[in-house]
Design a protein around this motif. Structure first.
Motif, short mmCIF file in Angstrom:
data_model
loop_
_atom_site.label_atom_id
_atom_site.label_comp_id
_atom_site.label_asym_id
_atom_site.label_seq_id
_atom_site.Cartn_x
_atom_site.Cartn_y
_atom_site.Cartn_z
N ARG A 26 0.83 -1.20 0.00
CA ARG A 26 0.00 0.00 0.00
C ARG A 26 0.87 1.25 0.00
O ARG A 26 0.53 2.25 -0.65
CB ARG A 26 -0.96 -0.03 1.20
N LEU A 27 1.99 1.22 0.69
CA LEU A 27 2.89 2.37 0.67
C LEU A 27 3.49 2.55 -0.72
O LEU A 27 3.64 3.67 -1.21
CB LEU A 27 3.99 2.19 1.71
N MET A 28 3.81 1.44 -1.36
CA MET A 28 4.35 1.51 -2.71
C MET A 28 3.32 2.15 -3.64
O MET A 28 3.64 3.01 -4.46
CB MET A 28 4.70 0.09 -3.18
N ILE A 29 2.09 1.73 -3.49
CA ILE A 29 1.01 2.28 -4.31
C ILE A 29 0.85 3.78 -4.05
O ILE A 29 0.75 4.58 -4.99
CB ILE A 29 -0.32 1.54 -4.01
N LEU A 30 0.85 4.16 -2.80
CA LEU A 30 0.68 5.57 -2.46
C LEU A 30 1.79 6.42 -3.08
O LEU A 30 1.54 7.52 -3.58
CB LEU A 30 0.69 5.76 -0.94
#
Lengths: 111, 111
Positions: A26-30
């Motif tokens: 999710r951090l990568m996506i953000l």
DNA sequence: TTACCATATGGCCATATTACCATATTCTAC
DNA sequence: GTAGAATATGGTAATATGGCCATATGGTAA
């Protein structure tokens, strides 16, 4: 000596947002979305997991209000719903930096 | 069209910090500690859970570098290790506020 | 209509998280 | 030394999370 607190619901709501931020994918996506909006297929390729898995990660972030969507034909484009994520990440960075500094000192002590 | 990313370890470290912030009891503890250091027994009373449960919450936050400790006799006093948590919480607040505003509009649309 | 692409959802399994209880450890006081 | 308080740790059970597969849904194109 009673400590002042707010109702449990207050902390639950904030914990829910933090939890949505507590997965590497999710951090990568953000991070990718901080640059520009992306469709699910782009993010699926980015994360390298099953498309259904990525879809669920996106739903989690959208449900807590971190992301919003735009439909274009069959595609769904996701983008950040807020602009303040820098404040969040700067704080996390500081935690990691301080921890690293402390580890360095500690290792030095042993030599 | 390959998206620029950092090594997985980068996101994992940050997710770990966010995860330490993603439990209501831990947020309640952090808020109390932002005022001044407290011993485990005070925080146990605050949270209202078993002492061992609170001790584990504290260990989680200490392990990621959010808290540090000071021993005084048989007591252990915990305090924040960094001063930037405001940036973190301001961002969470904004997410919640924007979500609340959006919900308000949406409900209004139905009437 | 049919075929196909993009996305979301349900089912299932493996693992992680959280809680409590019981117990170990460490310190104080006697 | 012993007793007792404060804290940490191990065990275990209930629940939550995250992954993939299969499938449903909604859109495009022929």
């Amino acid at each position: 000596m009673v400590i002042e607190t707010k109702p449990i619901r207050y902390y639950e709501a904030r914990a829910e947002v933090a939890k949505a931020l507590s997965h590497p994918s999710r951090l990568m996506i953000l991070e990718a979305l901080s640059e520009r909006e992306r469709c699910v297929c782009e993010l699926t390729e980015l994360v390298g997991a099953d498309q259904s898995t990525v879809s669920k990660h996106l739903a989690i972030m959208r449900n807590v209000g971190l992301l919003e969507t735009r439909k274009e034909g069959a595609q769904v484009y996701y983008r950040p719903r807020i602009k303040c994520l820098n404040g969040f990440f700067q704080c996390v960075e500081m935690v990691l930096r301080e921890r690293w500094e402390a580890d360095k000192v500690w290792v030095g002590d042993r030599e």
